[in-house]
Design a protein around this motif. Sequence first.
Motif, short mmCIF file in Angstrom:
data_model
loop_
_atom_site.label_atom_id
_atom_site.label_comp_id
_atom_site.label_asym_id
_atom_site.label_seq_id
_atom_site.Cartn_x
_atom_site.Cartn_y
_atom_site.Cartn_z
N ALA A 2 0.88 -1.17 0.00
CA ALA A 2 0.00 0.00 0.00
C ALA A 2 0.92 1.22 0.00
O ALA A 2 1.38 1.67 1.05
N CYS A 40 -4.73 -6.66 -4.61
CA CYS A 40 -4.60 -7.02 -3.20
C CYS A 40 -5.94 -7.39 -2.60
O CYS A 40 -6.08 -8.41 -1.91
N SER A 96 -6.74 -1.73 9.22
CA SER A 96 -7.33 -1.03 8.07
C SER A 96 -8.69 -1.63 7.74
O SER A 96 -8.88 -2.85 7.85
N HIS A 130 -1.32 -5.32 4.54
CA HIS A 130 -0.66 -4.36 3.65
C HIS A 130 0.59 -3.81 4.33
O HIS A 130 0.60 -3.56 5.53
N ALA A 167 -9.09 -2.72 1.85
CA ALA A 167 -7.96 -3.26 1.09
C ALA A 167 -7.97 -2.75 -0.34
O ALA A 167 -7.25 -3.25 -1.20
N GLY A 168 -8.81 -1.73 -0.62
CA GLY A 168 -8.90 -1.18 -1.96
C GLY A 168 -9.77 -2.06 -2.85
O GLY A 168 -10.58 -2.87 -2.38
N GLU A 183 -5.68 -6.04 7.28
CA GLU A 183 -6.97 -5.67 6.70
C GLU A 183 -8.11 -6.44 7.36
O GLU A 183 -7.99 -7.64 7.62
N ARG A 234 0.84 4.37 2.47
CA ARG A 234 0.70 4.18 3.91
C ARG A 234 2.07 4.20 4.58
O ARG A 234 3.08 3.85 3.98
#
Length: 222
Positions: free
Chosen positions: A81, A153, A145, A176, A148-149, A90, A84
């Motif tokens: 990531a 990932c 987090s 991440h 995780a987008g 995550e 970050r």
Amino acid sequence: MPPPAAYPGAMTTVLLTGFEPFAGDSANPSGDAVRAVAARWDRAETLIVEVLPVTFADAAARLRVLIERHSPDVVIATGLAGGRSAVTPERVALNLADARIPDNAGVQPTDAVVVGGTPDARFATLPVKRIAAAVAAASVPSSVSLTAGTFVCNAAMYTVLDATADRAGVRAGFVHVPWSTETAPAGAPALALADIVRALEIAIDVSLTSDDGRPLVGGEIA
């Protein structure tokens, strides 16, 4: 790609994965870190390590093969990531593939599902809060987090959770990591690779124990 590294030991098996470089980068600290964990491994548990391609299809397929072949008790997939500054376990994976850039195969899904006919989201079965707390206690920045987008990932995390959903006792999820100071682009937040490696070792340690410190052996708390 070289075969996964395997270390014979007790009946407990850990699968740890990272990713190859992507988007024109020359390195990926997640891949570098999991290789370093493998090089230092001296525990009784079996460790399986692999660096995955940054492609939606191939990463998912390879993860399913590794899980089916090795029946791991703990699965920790890792990835970069880049913005970050901390190691971030995550908590949630979305059943959504919506890529800002193409993957390494040139594929760029938009508003697609990761796995058809499955839930919109899956929660990590790793003890993410305990992992973050333990990593932070070791003086490595870390926090949980909640996203995780929607790139590879997240797809990898969702795949891991989907592939282990019916495997009783398996702990699985995604961590991440930021850039390593050794490979970070100018101005990017970063941690020393040694700190990232230590964080992943701690994540494994925590995942192999219950909340009260009892060991996980063969998918069961001893």
